[in-house]
Design an enzyme around this catalytic site. Structure first.
Site, mmCIF file in Angstrom:
data_model
loop_
_atom_site.group_PDB
_atom_site.id
_atom_site.type_symbol
_atom_site.label_atom_id
_atom_site.label_comp_id
_atom_site.label_asym_id
_atom_site.label_seq_id
_atom_site.Cartn_x
_atom_site.Cartn_y
_atom_site.Cartn_z
ATOM 1 N N GLY A 11 0.785 -1.234 0.000
ATOM 2 C CA GLY A 11 0.000 0.000 0.000
ATOM 3 C C GLY A 11 0.813 1.279 0.000
ATOM 4 N N ASN A 13 1.230 3.102 -2.629
ATOM 5 C CA ASN A 13 0.398 4.040 -3.402
ATOM 6 C C ASN A 13 -0.739 4.577 -2.538
ATOM 7 O OD1 ASN A 13 1.049 4.455 -6.416
ATOM 8 N ND2 ASN A 13 1.485 2.290 -6.067
ATOM 9 N N LEU A 89 -4.946 -7.265 -6.353
ATOM 10 C CA LEU A 89 -4.621 -8.378 -7.251
ATOM 11 C C LEU A 89 -5.817 -9.281 -7.537
ATOM 12 C CD1 LEU A 89 -1.086 -9.278 -5.856
ATOM 13 C CD2 LEU A 89 -1.660 -7.882 -7.839
ATOM 14 N N ASN A 106 -7.072 2.207 -12.117
ATOM 15 C CA ASN A 106 -6.007 1.306 -11.671
ATOM 16 C C ASN A 106 -4.675 1.933 -12.062
ATOM 17 O OD1 ASN A 106 -4.733 -1.124 -10.737
ATOM 18 N ND2 ASN A 106 -4.498 -1.757 -12.870
ATOM 19 N N HIS A 108 -0.761 0.931 -13.118
ATOM 20 C CA HIS A 108 0.028 -0.214 -13.591
ATOM 21 C C HIS A 108 1.473 0.235 -13.822
ATOM 22 C CE1 HIS A 108 0.655 -4.129 -15.372
ATOM 23 N NE2 HIS A 108 1.343 -3.521 -16.326
ATOM 24 N N SER A 140 1.193 3.669 -16.022
ATOM 25 C CA SER A 140 -0.095 3.972 -16.661
ATOM 26 C C SER A 140 -1.178 4.016 -15.597
ATOM 27 C CB SER A 140 -0.473 2.875 -17.667
ATOM 28 O OG SER A 140 0.533 2.696 -18.638
ATOM 29 N N ASP A 149 -6.051 -4.705 -16.917
ATOM 30 C CA ASP A 149 -5.170 -3.659 -17.467
ATOM 31 C C ASP A 149 -5.600 -3.173 -18.852
ATOM 32 O OD1 ASP A 149 -3.557 -3.990 -15.182
ATOM 33 O OD2 ASP A 149 -2.415 -5.591 -16.145
ATOM 34 N N GLU A 178 4.937 6.496 -9.718
ATOM 35 C CA GLU A 178 3.546 6.152 -9.363
ATOM 36 C C GLU A 178 3.043 7.034 -8.232
ATOM 37 O OE1 GLU A 178 2.481 2.009 -8.850
ATOM 38 O OE2 GLU A 178 4.302 1.392 -9.863
HETATM 39 C C1 GRF Z 1 2.268 -0.899 -7.872
HETATM 40 O O1 GRF Z 1 3.439 -1.098 -8.594
HETATM 41 C C2 GRF Z 1 1.095 -0.712 -8.794
HETATM 42 O O2 GRF Z 1 1.443 -0.141 -10.015
HETATM 43 C C3 GRF Z 1 0.625 -2.115 -9.021
HETATM 44 O O3 GRF Z 1 0.830 -2.771 -7.797
HETATM 45 C C4 GRF Z 1 1.863 -2.120 -7.071
HETATM 46 C C5 GRF Z 1 1.310 -1.789 -5.728
HETATM 47 O O4 GRF Z 1 2.303 -1.319 -4.860
HETATM 48 N N1 GRF Z 1 -0.733 -2.155 -9.504
HETATM 49 P P1 GRF Z 1 1.920 -0.719 -3.456
HETATM 50 O O5 GRF Z 1 1.130 -1.791 -2.698
HETATM 51 O O6 GRF Z 1 1.096 0.512 -3.687
HETATM 52 O O7 GRF Z 1 3.213 -0.418 -2.779
#
Ligand code: GRF
Length: 204
Positions: A11, A13, A89, A106, A108, A140, A149, A178
């Site tokens: 987490g 992000n 996931l 999402n 990616h 993206s 995706d 990101e």
């Molecule tokens: C990120 O690389 C995102 O692009 C992908 O999954 C990863 C999640 O990382 N969908 P985090 O859990 O936010 O550290």
């Protein structure tokens, strides 16, 4: 805008989104963090920031419909009007995609449509980019539809690939981008600046 962040893993992000809200850079509330993993570190981040956290997995339901109804019930209960997937996931059930059409994004860690699809997540993405010999990769953010995706692309950023890069160094560089891009894109949605027409997305 009340956002639910869906995450299966660490987490980071989610943390970037929380920080953007707390710093006043994202005009939204995070109304919920949802995970299919009971031990996801993302849920701990939610607790620290007093954000409602929910674990829900289809594995715990006898019938798919019960799972989907429960998920929709949770989203309703928390008055969610936007969903940001951040390392979630699992496929979002089509009923949820329909209910939140064009209001699920999402992120990616590659330049779609390359290096996406089922099984393309985490370090595998960066390994595949290096094995293919790409000179550039990136990030993206896209709208979620019923294929992995696949939905319309909202924003992309490039990251150069150097000869010295390993999957791990690439992952680190991409993740840093990101963390900047996702809160920025969510702010565009919060401001009502994103216009979607089929696959074409305009930010005004
Ligand atoms: C990120 O690389 C995102 O692009 C992908 O999954 C990863 C999640 O990382 N969908 P985090 O859990 O936010 O550290």
């Amino acid at each position: 805008m009340r956002i639910a962040v869906f995450a299966s893993g660490s987490g980071t992000n989610l943390q970037a989104i929380i920080d953007a809200v707390e710093d006043g850079k994202l005009d939204a509330e995070i109304g919920l963090v949802l995970s299919n993993k009971s031990d996801a570190y993302a849920l701990k981040r939610a607790i620290v920031h007093h954000i409602p956290d929910v674990y829900i997995s289809s594995k715990d339901f006898n019938h798919r419909d019960e799972f989907v109804n429960e998920m929709i019930g949770i989203l309703d209960e928390h008055n969610i009007d936007f969903i940001a997937l951040a390392g979630y996931l699992r496929k979002v059930p089509p009923e949820v995609v329909e209910k939140y059409r064009n209001r699920i994004t999402n992120i990616h860690p590659a330049l779609l449509p390359s290096f996406g699809g089922k099984g393309m997540y985490g370090i595998r993405v960066h390994r595949a980019v290096l094995e293919y010999g790409c000179k550039v990769t990136g990030v993206s953010v896209h709208i979620v539809d019923n294929e992995y995706d696949h939905g319309a692309i909202v924003a992309q950023r490039c990251v150069p690939v150097n000869e010295q890069d390993t999957p791990e160094t690439l992952a680190k560089k991409v993740l840093a981008i990101e963390h900047r891009l996702y809160p920025e894109v969510l702010q565009w949605f919060a401001q009502g600046r994103v216009h979607i027409c089929g696959r074409l997305v305009r930010v005004v």
